[in-house]
Design an enzyme around this catalytic site. Structure first.
Site, PDB file in Angstrom:
ATOM      1  N   SER B 184       0.808  -1.228   0.000  1.00 38.76           N
ATOM      2  CA  SER B 184       0.000   0.000   0.000  1.00 38.76           C
ATOM      3  C   SER B 184       0.841   1.279   0.000  1.00 38.76           C
ATOM      4  O   SER B 184       0.407   2.300  -0.492  1.00 38.76           O
ATOM      5  CB  SER B 184      -0.936   0.008   1.201  1.00 38.76           C
ATOM      6  OG  SER B 184      -0.193  -0.031   2.399  1.00 38.76           O
ATOM      7  N   HIS B 403      -8.299   0.672  18.856  1.00 35.49           N
ATOM      8  CA  HIS B 403      -7.659   0.680  17.541  1.00 35.49           C
ATOM      9  C   HIS B 403      -7.619   2.094  16.988  1.00 35.49           C
ATOM     10  O   HIS B 403      -8.646   2.760  16.905  1.00 35.49           O
ATOM     11  CB  HIS B 403      -8.414  -0.230  16.563  1.00 35.49           C
ATOM     12  CG  HIS B 403      -7.759  -0.312  15.216  1.00 35.49           C
ATOM     13  ND1 HIS B 403      -8.411  -0.043  14.041  1.00 35.49           N
ATOM     14  CD2 HIS B 403      -6.487  -0.613  14.872  1.00 35.49           C
ATOM     15  CE1 HIS B 403      -7.568  -0.191  13.032  1.00 35.49           C
ATOM     16  NE2 HIS B 403      -6.400  -0.546  13.508  1.00 35.49           N
ATOM     17  N   HIS B 404      -6.419   2.558  16.666  1.00 38.64           N
ATOM     18  CA  HIS B 404      -6.214   3.881  16.053  1.00 38.64           C
ATOM     19  C   HIS B 404      -5.533   3.704  14.713  1.00 38.64           C
ATOM     20  O   HIS B 404      -4.310   3.625  14.643  1.00 38.64           O
ATOM     21  CB  HIS B 404      -5.307   4.751  16.931  1.00 38.64           C
ATOM     22  CG  HIS B 404      -5.932   5.233  18.197  1.00 38.64           C
ATOM     23  ND1 HIS B 404      -5.191   5.805  19.209  1.00 38.64           N
ATOM     24  CD2 HIS B 404      -7.216   5.248  18.626  1.00 38.64           C
ATOM     25  CE1 HIS B 404      -6.005   6.147  20.202  1.00 38.64           C
ATOM     26  NE2 HIS B 404      -7.237   5.810  19.874  1.00 38.64           N
ATOM     27  N   HIS B 473       1.472  -0.708  14.247  1.00 41.16           N
ATOM     28  CA  HIS B 473       1.591  -1.406  12.960  1.00 41.16           C
ATOM     29  C   HIS B 473       2.016  -0.434  11.867  1.00 41.16           C
ATOM     30  O   HIS B 473       1.657   0.735  11.901  1.00 41.16           O
ATOM     31  CB  HIS B 473       0.263  -2.071  12.604  1.00 41.16           C
ATOM     32  CG  HIS B 473       0.017  -3.332  13.370  1.00 41.16           C
ATOM     33  ND1 HIS B 473      -0.438  -4.486  12.785  1.00 41.16           N
ATOM     34  CD2 HIS B 473       0.192  -3.628  14.688  1.00 41.16           C
ATOM     35  CE1 HIS B 473      -0.542  -5.435  13.704  1.00 41.16           C
ATOM     36  NE2 HIS B 473      -0.190  -4.947  14.869  1.00 41.16           N
ATOM     37  N   GLU B 474       2.743  -0.958  10.906  1.00 42.00           N
ATOM     38  CA  GLU B 474       3.308  -0.173   9.800  1.00 42.00           C
ATOM     39  C   GLU B 474       4.266   0.930  10.267  1.00 42.00           C
ATOM     40  O   GLU B 474       4.663   1.782   9.472  1.00 42.00           O
ATOM     41  CB  GLU B 474       2.216   0.443   8.905  1.00 42.00           C
ATOM     42  CG  GLU B 474       1.334  -0.541   8.195  1.00 42.00           C
ATOM     43  CD  GLU B 474       0.111  -0.918   9.018  1.00 42.00           C
ATOM     44  OE1 GLU B 474      -0.285  -0.144   9.898  1.00 42.00           O
ATOM     45  OE2 GLU B 474      -0.431  -2.016   8.795  1.00 42.00           O
ATOM     46  N   GLU B 498      -1.680 -11.268   8.238  1.00 43.99           N
ATOM     47  CA  GLU B 498      -2.687 -10.731   7.306  1.00 43.99           C
ATOM     48  C   GLU B 498      -2.395 -11.101   5.860  1.00 43.99           C
ATOM     49  O   GLU B 498      -3.308 -11.304   5.071  1.00 43.99           O
ATOM     50  CB  GLU B 498      -2.805  -9.219   7.464  1.00 43.99           C
ATOM     51  CG  GLU B 498      -1.524  -8.462   7.138  1.00 43.99           C
ATOM     52  CD  GLU B 498      -1.628  -6.957   7.434  1.00 43.99           C
ATOM     53  OE1 GLU B 498      -2.624  -6.527   8.001  1.00 43.99           O
ATOM     54  OE2 GLU B 498      -0.671  -6.239   7.089  1.00 43.99           O
TER      55      GLU B 498
END
Lengths: 692, 692
Positions: B184, B403-404, B473-474, B498
């Site tokens: 992405s 979750h953000h 994450h990321e 994932e």
């Protein structure tokens, strides 16, 4: 109406019929507009549209008109503060709904035609075929009818702190290099690029002003001139990637404005820019109040004292540098005792507030190094006792004005903003002067790019939550947003008085600013300098203030602002107590304002009636040539008598040779009295007219 | 010691003498180092230094040694959570103080030599001749002794979510194109650029790992290979202007690490990365607790349900879009009733927490448009009742996990961070999974540039103030910072589970990750998938999970993390209650860890003793070839008996052909018992050993 070479045409007149505009589609489906004033062409047929990034089909042609709507509007509104106590918003509107053949993309263009000018904007309605897009360039044209005279600043992504150059349009290219003087952060972009608001005069006697209104979440517009065709095209400020704007529909661009008249005074009197902004979004505005203030500032600007507390450290790391053991440098201006003496002076002479710069840790190392964590906005120097000063000021009935220099490090400011604003409220500060000196962080962004424009707005809206007034320096020039957020009480965003201590400004600078910078909103110009020889303050600074004392007094009228500083040192005011009296007397909020005389670069004379009183104040600033005038006081109440106190240049006054020569006299006047006055080069006059 | 071609040389040995390094200055005053392991050269003479922007004199030569200091350190510390309950930090140190002739600029280089590797960093002391500078490139070399085999990821400024490629160094260039799969947000930079942590094996049987520790306020380091000389050079991540770092002295760079051994297990066991970070800056760590959790997540990832609440809107503008009148799309996962069923399942099966993604407004339009104001982190969808869920979870003894997702819009996240964290505390959330999917805003910055690294740290420190644990994450891959901020309980920052729903990962992926990604800190790998045919969840998704169930169970051991998810759907666990029992039983915090077998790309077997108990858990993950092993349980307590529950691949199990074939059996064991086990391709085994 369809004219030759067009597939569509529709015209609109202003309420009094003086202005007429026409919207057309060319054979290629290109939207265009033109504007006439009293049958005289002002803007020739000019294209409208956008170049979209990574899109082979631009938003500039192949349009058809889906619908048009005409409407009229006439309402008055009451500003929280202003030049007048009621503003009429009166226009005829033409909304043109366009659809692009093939792509099915929709744009609306909304034109509002006032008696004193035109505003138009692009609107992207919610739709399926155009939601997110990146602007490669906005293609709005302003096609001039000839080689007009312009009062221009070099187009720049980071600053407007230049002197104005007056020249023919065809001369801009040749004069650009010399117009670009060194500034702490600057990014000129084109040999024919200029800033708005741009003031133009024509051979035929027209006055034309190009600017924008309601710059919200969009890139700042500059103008780039094709100096063969004399067509200006919009030139937006890019982001770090070179892109000029990110749009998500539904979205409205800022308004593009053309103010026009055959009388220069109408340009100054125009309320188009405010009217094109939304009504106030702040419900309770009781806490927003005009202010007259002094401050620990001019002594810093001139180099008489310092922002920095110590000379001990080669650089500062906030939280790690230990100030408590540092040796004071002995020149630190913002020390408690000195600040108290300013509070005393403010209380004694009726000033509302005291600004103090250099109160917080970090000034030893704040500029020019792309420093991220440069200030925390809450940690004071060891010699600045926040609590003690708070109590002292409160006891004296004086309000302290906060100072937040960001050094362009806007992420750092946003990270500390809540704490900084809360600190203000906890310590009795209700207004803040913010600064954006130097290159912007995040790196690659500019003072005028969409990302940073968005930041100024964020600071403004968050300040409103805390009931804090903002006076932002080095931020983007205003575009009437103070109607919507009246806590934006002033901006700098042009070459202010500080440059008089940095080598000087042109003596007619202040006769141009009202036609340019002030079109978008008030400026914290910081007038009131009485000692023009800066070496008297600091032997190492040979700068000269190109202005007479009378000119300085007039600025409180001609540079309209609800925030006015008396910028010089208290001791300089004490040397000229009679002249100083005018600064003490002059009002800062008004019921009425009448521009009596105006010519950009030459002179501006304005009379203003102090809010809620019968008292009038008149100011005149003058350019390079001495000038005589006769003012007829036809605005006074019939049957009343007044005492007029006149502060005028002495016969031999001159901004350079004899700047402090001032005559102060009183005369009795009534309605239709005439006053004969003379303004020296770089001079002017100021008059208070108090009902007996 | 001075060797040929040198003007200075000094060597240092590790505490046990296995490692020896040498620092030298060449004739030109270039600082260099080399590293030997048991008399075998690991790193050939490699240069050290910097290229400074706009500076003709680089910080790479003309140095003289001003001083050196040798010292030793040997202390143990207790981690808040970890693979072991005490970590020994034991090294010999050489500090070299350098001064550049002519410029008088000073750099110190600090080397720490452990028995299992080398760490070194650059230190810029406070000085007059080098304060602020911009790094054009860091010039640190890692000169390989031959054409080693590497397990590498394409060097990229934005992502590490690639499959590993195993190849000779000389083959990297030829395999780069096929290694770069679509992600992405991705920015590869060089045909021989690779990421750290980089795992290498040599023909001579050495295992070498290159990474960094304590990446704070600096750009992420990649490695660029000169594939003629086999020399890696550091390649920092640039900012929007192409600059690679802004430094203000005093400043220390991150540590550059070389872990080396002739036994692969030592690489996994190394604590160098943690030891090179500072001790915890969080005083009270009672609120930091390992967690096992389930969540409304896999159903979203597989496309069985949706993050978005409605399909009504072409785009979303938060605060303007009216969700209350929107038609629900019927697939929204994060609805109150469904979340309650997850809470029920968590309570019934002893999970600590429930993660819910897609609970907040904006998911209809969150990605790919460089959207600034994408989420506000506090506004829930109409069908997600925050209060009701809070009360229900509390009553059931389950903790909700926030979750953000930031969508890479980090200014927006920082603007909302205080409110978002406060919202968490107000609603019973003590940990947050944050996400940075898509290109970074501010535009022009990258996930791994200094500006953004600084953001992750900001979020982490602010979360600590609120007593909130972070699982980012990321974000940039970890570098042992969890020692200093143990509220960083996990990261993704690699290709996680994932991707098994996005087309699959290599079956031996999980045998590489412990040697690479996990060197810097725990990964929220989200294991525990039992249904490998994703089309059973979503008929439109034909992805296959390249793993056996036994392999999935083993991941709770081999992928060490204090945060472990059981990622599959509750209904899939209910189909395999016996296998599921292991996930329920396995511990998440440990007193002891023993790597029993390891070979990158082939297999990893680890035994761990659950904290405060006598129970052991063993996990093995296996690569492409089936493999037999015999484990000797020599770590059990003498004289005690244990029940070992063995979860192993069935004879015909295979990650692709037969992934769900598992044998589960119990045996009695004691110290020195041997267990014969077989792992299928892409398989493994998991064993719980509970004292009778």
């Amino acid at each position: 109406m369809v004219f030759f070479g067009q597939i569509y045409g529709q015209s609109l007149k202003s309420p009094n019929g003086n202005l007429e505009m026409e919207f057309s589609l060319s054979q290629a489906g290109e939207p265009t507009y033109l504007l006439n004033f009293k049958q005289q062409n002002v803007i020739k047929s000019s294209k409208l549209g956008f170049q979209i990034k990574n899109d082979s089909i631009s938003l500039k042609d192949a349009f058809v008109v889906v619908d048009t709507k005409e409407s009229s509007f006439d309402q008055s509104w009451v500003p929280v503060w202003g030049e007048v106590n009621s503003i009429r918003n009166h226009y005829n509107e033409l909304l043109v709904k366009l659809k692009q053949q093939g792509t099915q993309r929709e744009i609306n263009i909304r034109f509002r035609l006032f008696d004193d000018g035109l505003g138009f904007r692009y609107e992207f309605p919610e739709q399926d075929h155009l939601i997110y897009f990146v602007i490669a360039e906005e293609l709005t044209e302003f096609a001039m009818t000839g080689d007009h005279t312009a009062f221009w600043l070099p187009g720049d992504y980071d600053t407007q702190e230049y002197n104005y150059t007056k020249s023919k349009l065809s001369e801009i290219r040749g004069k650009m290099d010399s117009a670009i003087t060194p500034i702490s952060s600057q990014t000129p972009f084109s040999p024919t690029g200029v800033q708005t608001s741009l003031m133009l005069t024509t051979r035929e006697g027209l006055y034309i002003n190009l600017h924008e209104a309601a710059l919200i979440n969009y890139s700042t517009m500059h103008l780039n001139l094709d100096d063969k065709t004399m067509v200006f095209q919009s030139w937006l400020t890019p982001d770090a990637n070179g892109d000029k704007g990110h749009v998500q529909a539904p979205f409205n661009t800022p308004w593009r404005t053309v103010i026009v008249s055959d009388d220069a005074r109408d340009i100054l009197d125009s309320k188009i820019t405010l009217n094109l902004n939304e009504p106030s979004k702040i419900e309770n505005t009781d806490w927003i109040k005009p202010m007259k203030y002094i401050g620990v500032w001019w002594e810093l600007i001139t180099g008489k004292s310092s922002w920095a507390y110590t000379n001990d450290f080669p650089s500062i790391q906030l939280g790690k540098t230990d100030y408590s053991s540092a040796k004071p440098n002995g020149t630190h201006g913002a020390n408690t005792a000195h600040v108290k003496s300013y509070i005393d002076f403010a209380a004694e002479h009726g000033f509302d507030g005291v600004l103090v710069e250099g109160w917080n840790q970090g000034w030893e190392d704040w500029y020019g190094n792309s420093k991220d964590y440069v200030f925390d906005f809450v940690s004071s120097y060891p010699d600045f006792d926040v609590k003690e000063i708070q109590e002292y000021a409160k006891q004296k009935g004086v309000e302290m004005i906060m100072h937040h220099e960001t050094s362009g490090s806007i992420r750092n400011y946003e990270r500390h903003m809540d704490a900084a604003y809360q600190f203000m409220k906890d310590h009795g500060y209700n207004s803040v002067k913010s600064g954006y000196v130097g290159d912007i962080l995040p790196r690659g962004e500019y003072h005028y790019s969409q990302w940073v424009v968005n930041h100024y707005q964020y600071a403004l809206e968050k300040a409103a939550e805390y009931e804090i007034m903002i006076n932002a320096h080095e931020a983007v020039r205003p575009t009437g947003i103070s109607r919507t957020y009246p806590n934006l009480i002033a901006n700098e965003s042009a070459r202010g008085t500080e440059y008089q201590a940095f080598g000087g400004s042109k003596a007619n600078h202040v006769t141009v600013l009202p036609f340019t910078r002030l079109i978008g909103g008030p400026m914290d110009y910081t007038p009131g300098i009485f000692e023009m020889d800066i070496s008297k303050l600091n032997p190492n600074n040979n700068s000269h203030v190109n202005s007479t004392i009378a000119n300085q007094l007039a600025l409180y009228l001609t540079m309209y602002s609800p925030l006015q500083m008396a910028a010089d040192l208290p001791e300089n005011y004490m040397r000229f107590p009679e002249a100083f009296q005018f600064i003490k007397d002059v009002a800062i909020d008004w019921d009425e304002s009448i521009y009596l005389e105006a010519e950009p670069g030459e002179y501006v004379t304005v009379a203003r009636k102090a809010k809620g009183t019968s008292d009038w104040f008149i100011g005149n600033v003058n350019g390079y040539d001495s000038r005589k005038t006769s003012l007829k006081l036809d605005f006074l109440e019939p049957g009343e008598t007044y005492t007029a106190r006149i502060y005028e240049d002495a016969k031999d006054a001159h901004y350079k040779e004899n700047p402090q020569a001032i005559n102060i006299r009183s005369v009795q006047v009534k309605k239709n009295s005439k006053l004969k006055l003379r303004s020296a080069p770089g001079g002017g006059f100021a008059i208070s007219i108090i009902k007996n």
